[in-house]
Design a protein around this motif. Structure first.
Motif, PDB file in Angstrom:
ATOM      1  N   LYS A   1     -10.425  -8.517   3.531  1.00  0.00           N
ATOM      2  CA  LYS A   1     -10.124  -7.814   2.282  1.00  0.00           C
ATOM      3  C   LYS A   1     -11.406  -7.417   1.559  1.00  0.00           C
ATOM      4  CE  LYS A   1      -5.507  -9.528   1.138  1.00  0.00           C
ATOM      5  NZ  LYS A   1      -4.664 -10.143   0.086  1.00  0.00           N
ATOM      6  N   ASP A   2     -12.389  -8.336   1.556  1.00  0.00           N
ATOM      7  CA  ASP A   2     -13.659  -8.024   0.898  1.00  0.00           C
ATOM      8  C   ASP A   2     -14.368  -6.878   1.611  1.00  0.00           C
ATOM      9  OD1 ASP A   2     -13.183 -10.035  -0.900  1.00  0.00           O
ATOM     10  OD2 ASP A   2     -14.422 -11.518   0.130  1.00  0.00           O
TER      11      ASP A   2
ATOM     12  N   PRO B   1       0.889  13.254   1.568  1.00  0.00           N
ATOM     13  CA  PRO B   1      -0.195  13.386   2.548  1.00  0.00           C
ATOM     14  C   PRO B   1      -0.357  12.109   3.348  1.00  0.00           C
ATOM     15  CG  PRO B   1      -0.880  14.152   0.365  1.00  0.00           C
ATOM     16  CD  PRO B   1       0.445  13.485   0.190  1.00  0.00           C
ATOM     17  N   TRP B   2      -0.951  12.231   4.533  1.00  0.00           N
ATOM     18  CA  TRP B   2      -1.052  11.081   5.430  1.00  0.00           C
ATOM     19  C   TRP B   2      -1.835   9.928   4.813  1.00  0.00           C
ATOM     20  CZ3 TRP B   2      -5.690   9.021   6.784  1.00  0.00           C
ATOM     21  CH2 TRP B   2      -6.833   9.820   6.631  1.00  0.00           C
ATOM     22  N   PHE B   3      -2.854  10.234   4.007  1.00  0.00           N
ATOM     23  CA  PHE B   3      -3.675   9.146   3.476  1.00  0.00           C
ATOM     24  C   PHE B   3      -2.937   8.369   2.387  1.00  0.00           C
ATOM     25  CE2 PHE B   3      -4.736  12.934   1.079  1.00  0.00           C
ATOM     26  CZ  PHE B   3      -4.826  12.509  -0.231  1.00  0.00           C
ATOM     27  N   ILE B   4      -2.017   9.019   1.663  1.00  0.00           N
ATOM     28  CA  ILE B   4      -1.220   8.290   0.681  1.00  0.00           C
ATOM     29  C   ILE B   4      -0.206   7.395   1.402  1.00  0.00           C
ATOM     30  CG2 ILE B   4       0.339   8.518  -1.264  1.00  0.00           C
ATOM     31  CD1 ILE B   4      -2.517   9.412  -1.817  1.00  0.00           C
ATOM     32  N   THR B   5       0.391   7.912   2.484  1.00  0.00           N
ATOM     33  CA  THR B   5       1.311   7.099   3.276  1.00  0.00           C
ATOM     34  C   THR B   5       0.590   5.898   3.880  1.00  0.00           C
ATOM     35  OG1 THR B   5       2.571   9.102   3.826  1.00  0.00           O
ATOM     36  CG2 THR B   5       2.945   7.153   5.193  1.00  0.00           C
ATOM     37  N   ALA B   6      -0.628   6.123   4.387  1.00  0.00           N
ATOM     38  CA  ALA B   6      -1.414   5.023   4.947  1.00  0.00           C
ATOM     39  C   ALA B   6      -1.804   4.026   3.865  1.00  0.00           C
ATOM     40  CB  ALA B   6      -2.659   5.576   5.640  1.00  0.00           C
ATOM     41  N   PHE B   7      -2.104   4.518   2.667  1.00  0.00           N
ATOM     42  CA  PHE B   7      -2.415   3.635   1.544  1.00  0.00           C
ATOM     43  C   PHE B   7      -1.238   2.706   1.248  1.00  0.00           C
ATOM     44  CE2 PHE B   7      -1.828   3.016  -3.051  1.00  0.00           C
ATOM     45  CZ  PHE B   7      -2.990   2.349  -3.392  1.00  0.00           C
ATOM     46  N   LEU B   8      -0.022   3.262   1.186  1.00  0.00           N
ATOM     47  CA  LEU B   8       1.160   2.444   0.936  1.00  0.00           C
ATOM     48  C   LEU B   8       1.382   1.439   2.060  1.00  0.00           C
ATOM     49  CD1 LEU B   8       3.550   5.257  -0.350  1.00  0.00           C
ATOM     50  CD2 LEU B   8       2.386   3.521  -1.710  1.00  0.00           C
ATOM     51  N   ALA B   9       1.102   1.833   3.306  1.00  0.00           N
ATOM     52  CA  ALA B   9       1.257   0.922   4.438  1.00  0.00           C
ATOM     53  C   ALA B   9       0.286  -0.242   4.344  1.00  0.00           C
ATOM     54  CB  ALA B   9       1.058   1.686   5.748  1.00  0.00           C
ATOM     55  N   VAL B  10      -0.953   0.030   3.917  1.00  0.00           N
ATOM     56  CA  VAL B  10      -1.947  -1.044   3.770  1.00  0.00           C
ATOM     57  C   VAL B  10      -1.534  -2.001   2.649  1.00  0.00           C
ATOM     58  CG1 VAL B  10      -4.347  -1.535   3.129  1.00  0.00           C
ATOM     59  CG2 VAL B  10      -3.834   0.326   4.714  1.00  0.00           C
ATOM     60  N   VAL B  11      -1.008  -1.458   1.540  1.00  0.00           N
ATOM     61  CA  VAL B  11      -0.524  -2.315   0.455  1.00  0.00           C
ATOM     62  C   VAL B  11       0.604  -3.223   0.949  1.00  0.00           C
ATOM     63  CG1 VAL B  11       0.646  -2.329  -1.786  1.00  0.00           C
ATOM     64  CG2 VAL B  11      -1.208  -0.707  -1.355  1.00  0.00           C
ATOM     65  N   ALA B  12       1.536  -2.650   1.708  1.00  0.00           N
ATOM     66  CA  ALA B  12       2.649  -3.443   2.237  1.00  0.00           C
ATOM     67  C   ALA B  12       2.158  -4.515   3.205  1.00  0.00           C
ATOM     68  CB  ALA B  12       3.653  -2.518   2.930  1.00  0.00           C
ATOM     69  N   ALA B  13       1.206  -4.150   4.060  1.00  0.00           N
ATOM     70  CA  ALA B  13       0.678  -5.112   5.019  1.00  0.00           C
ATOM     71  C   ALA B  13      -0.045  -6.250   4.305  1.00  0.00           C
ATOM     72  CB  ALA B  13      -0.282  -4.411   5.987  1.00  0.00           C
ATOM     73  N   GLY B  14      -0.822  -5.920   3.277  1.00  0.00           N
ATOM     74  CA  GLY B  14      -1.523  -6.966   2.533  1.00  0.00           C
ATOM     75  C   GLY B  14      -0.598  -7.860   1.752  1.00  0.00           C
ATOM     76  N   SER B  15       0.581  -7.368   1.403  1.00  0.00           N
ATOM     77  CA  SER B  15       1.546  -8.157   0.643  1.00  0.00           C
ATOM     78  C   SER B  15       2.387  -9.061   1.534  1.00  0.00           C
ATOM     79  CB  SER B  15       2.465  -7.230  -0.152  1.00  0.00           C
ATOM     80  OG  SER B  15       1.738  -6.405  -1.027  1.00  0.00           O
ATOM     81  N   LEU B  16       2.613  -8.639   2.777  1.00  0.00           N
ATOM     82  CA  LEU B  16       3.522  -9.362   3.658  1.00  0.00           C
ATOM     83  C   LEU B  16       2.822 -10.198   4.715  1.00  0.00           C
ATOM     84  CD1 LEU B  16       6.135  -6.488   4.222  1.00  0.00           C
ATOM     85  CD2 LEU B  16       6.272  -8.392   2.594  1.00  0.00           C
ATOM     86  N   LEU B  17       1.590  -9.834   5.074  1.00  0.00           N
ATOM     87  CA  LEU B  17       0.885 -10.516   6.146  1.00  0.00           C
ATOM     88  C   LEU B  17      -0.323 -11.281   5.612  1.00  0.00           C
ATOM     89  CD1 LEU B  17       0.885  -7.643   8.806  1.00  0.00           C
ATOM     90  CD2 LEU B  17       2.491  -9.563   8.624  1.00  0.00           C
ATOM     91  N   PRO B  18      -0.662 -12.403   6.251  1.00  0.00           N
ATOM     92  CA  PRO B  18      -1.849 -13.165   5.816  1.00  0.00           C
ATOM     93  C   PRO B  18      -3.141 -12.505   6.303  1.00  0.00           C
ATOM     94  CG  PRO B  18      -0.797 -14.256   7.682  1.00  0.00           C
ATOM     95  CD  PRO B  18       0.084 -13.091   7.327  1.00  0.00           C
TER      96      PRO B  18
ATOM     97  N   ILE C   1     -10.151   8.255   3.626  1.00  0.00           N
ATOM     98  CA  ILE C   1     -10.262   6.942   4.245  1.00  0.00           C
ATOM     99  C   ILE C   1     -10.542   5.881   3.183  1.00  0.00           C
ATOM    100  CG2 ILE C   1     -11.573   5.548   5.891  1.00  0.00           C
ATOM    101  CD1 ILE C   1     -12.074   8.088   7.492  1.00  0.00           C
ATOM    102  N   GLY C   2     -11.359   6.223   2.179  1.00  0.00           N
ATOM    103  CA  GLY C   2     -11.639   5.288   1.102  1.00  0.00           C
ATOM    104  C   GLY C   2     -10.395   4.925   0.314  1.00  0.00           C
ATOM    105  N   ILE C   3      -9.523   5.899   0.076  1.00  0.00           N
ATOM    106  CA  ILE C   3      -8.274   5.626  -0.634  1.00  0.00           C
ATOM    107  C   ILE C   3      -7.389   4.691   0.184  1.00  0.00           C
ATOM    108  CG2 ILE C   3      -6.136   6.686  -1.449  1.00  0.00           C
ATOM    109  CD1 ILE C   3      -7.827   9.124  -2.224  1.00  0.00           C
ATOM    110  N   VAL C   4      -7.353   4.893   1.495  1.00  0.00           N
ATOM    111  CA  VAL C   4      -6.562   4.002   2.350  1.00  0.00           C
ATOM    112  C   VAL C   4      -7.083   2.571   2.254  1.00  0.00           C
ATOM    113  CG1 VAL C   4      -5.942   3.480   4.737  1.00  0.00           C
ATOM    114  CG2 VAL C   4      -5.911   5.850   3.937  1.00  0.00           C
ATOM    115  N   LEU C   5      -8.407   2.396   2.337  1.00  0.00           N
ATOM    116  CA  LEU C   5      -8.990   1.056   2.254  1.00  0.00           C
ATOM    117  C   LEU C   5      -8.790   0.429   0.880  1.00  0.00           C
ATOM    118  CD1 LEU C   5     -12.355   1.542   4.199  1.00  0.00           C
ATOM    119  CD2 LEU C   5     -10.231   0.504   5.016  1.00  0.00           C
ATOM    120  N   LEU C   6      -8.675   1.261  -0.152  1.00  0.00           N
ATOM    121  CA  LEU C   6      -8.453   0.743  -1.497  1.00  0.00           C
ATOM    122  C   LEU C   6      -7.156  -0.051  -1.582  1.00  0.00           C
ATOM    123  CD1 LEU C   6      -9.729   0.909  -4.369  1.00  0.00           C
ATOM    124  CD2 LEU C   6      -8.217   2.843  -4.802  1.00  0.00           C
ATOM    125  N   GLY C   7      -6.195   0.264  -0.727  1.00  0.00           N
ATOM    126  CA  GLY C   7      -4.929  -0.454  -0.727  1.00  0.00           C
ATOM    127  C   GLY C   7      -5.050  -1.907  -0.347  1.00  0.00           C
ATOM    128  N   ALA C   8      -6.151  -2.303   0.313  1.00  0.00           N
ATOM    129  CA  ALA C   8      -6.336  -3.698   0.714  1.00  0.00           C
ATOM    130  C   ALA C   8      -6.534  -4.611  -0.490  1.00  0.00           C
ATOM    131  CB  ALA C   8      -7.525  -3.812   1.665  1.00  0.00           C
TER     132      ALA C   8
END
Length: 355
Positions: free
Chosen positions: A299-300, A276-293, A93-100
């Protein structure tokens, strides 16, 4: 002739009940089963945070040392469920949040030449570390762990890579030693590299690139940059965050390489692998942070949550380590981290002087 009962499994040989688990299968766990392990990990993490805050020492290093000092608690089976939860689920879960903390804009802000240099440094560090692994009697998986963590963002990258590699390829003791080596190397680099940058007469931009491209930990890289000058600190921040953003493609390359090494080939010779699911979720969070306000407050909060969960995972991992196995590893276990750190510094210095 009467059948003799199976011999008892000594606790030292089966510290986590893995041999017994292989015969009986996984046992269902209740919520109360997690509390002993979670409580001791939480208390240790709070102690580490307090010491790091009051004495200005690296948080990850203190967490590792406290966890190792409390490794005896893992001999009590009541702590196993909580330790597993903190070292595995909290880590993912921490790795997923790191994507933010990562956006595609970080690549654009750096510019093409420095970005290409960072990619080149990452690849060189990983390739050199893996190629030299046989010289130190280390496996390629252990070298990938050391090289990838050094090339990207230290302990966070090591934890993410370990989620891909698994304990079958790199045992818990060797992984813990890699974490110790990375955190110690990063702490030394924060003290040494700014002094070297000034003594070599590097400009603020060059010094910032050198520090941001070679120090493992994010906070220490940024702190090392600002210890030179404000301009060097700003450059180091951009460079270091771009390295963190390279975590995603590095994990994908690592997964592909591990799949090829294990012979997981699909019909037709193509390599088949699944993230693994957490790496896929990490990439999804990175994409969301790049495309959405996304609000800065969110983020903090995600960044703080990621730091807290990764600290819990580090403490739990250290608690699960068996000290007698750690002592038996020898200096060769630190060699991949030392080589990766030296290679990273030399490549970053060469790139900084060429900018």
């Amino acid at each position: 002739m009467a059948k003799l009962p199976p011999p008892a499994i000594p606790p030292v040989a089966d510290l986590y009940g893995e041999l017994l688990l292989a015969e009986t299968g996984p046992q269902p766990r209740r919520l109360a089963d997690y509390w002993p392990g979670v409580a001791v990990v939480g208390a240790a993490a709070l102690a580490a945070a307090w010491i790091a805050d009051h004495y200005a020492v690296p948080l990850v290093l203190i967490g590792l040392l406290i966890g190792l000092a409390l490794s005896f608690v893992s001999q009590d089976r009541r702590t196993h469920a909580g330790l597993d939860l903190m070292s595995q689920t909290a880590l993912r879960i921490g790795i997923v949040l790191l994507g933010a903390r990562i956006t595609i804009d970080q690549f654009a802000a750096l510019g093409f030449a420095p970005f290409a240099a960072l990619v080149g440094i990452m690849l060189i560090v990983i390739i050199v570390t893996i190629a030299a692994a046989p010289l130190f009697g280390q496996s390629k998986a252990a070298a990938l762990l050391a090289g990838g963590a050094t090339a990207i963002c230290g302990a966070s990258a090591a934890l993410a890579l370990y989620g891909l590699i698994g304990k079958q390829a790199v045992d818990q003791s060797r992984f813990t030693l890699t974490l110790v080596g990375i955190t110690v190397a990063s702490a030394l680099a924060m003290s040494l590299y700014p002094v070297l940058a000034v003594s070599l007469g590097l400009s603020d931009q060059q010094a910032g690139f050198l520090i941001g491209a070679s120090i493992h930990d994010v906070a220490q890289a940024i702190g090392g940059g600002f210890s030179v000058s404000a301009a060097a600190g700003e450059t180091a921040t951009i460079v270091k965050l771009t390295r963190v953003a390279l975590l995603a493609p590095m994990l994908m390359l690592a997964a592909l390489w591990l799949a090829r090494q294990s012979g997981a080939a699909a019909p037709g010779g193509r390599v088949s692998f699944k993230l693994p699911w957490f790496i896929t979720a990490f990439l999804a969070v990175v994409a969301a942070g790049s495309l959405l306000p996304i609000p800065p407050l969110a983020k903090d909060a995600a960044g703080t949550g990621a730091q807290a969960l990764l600290l819990l995972a580090i403490v739990a991992t250290a608690m699960k380590a068996q000290l007698h196995l750690l002592l038996g590893q020898g200096w060769r276990s630190f060699a991949p981290v030392a080589l990766a750190t030296l290679t990273s510094f030399i490549c970053a210095l060469a790139a900084a002087m060429a900018l």
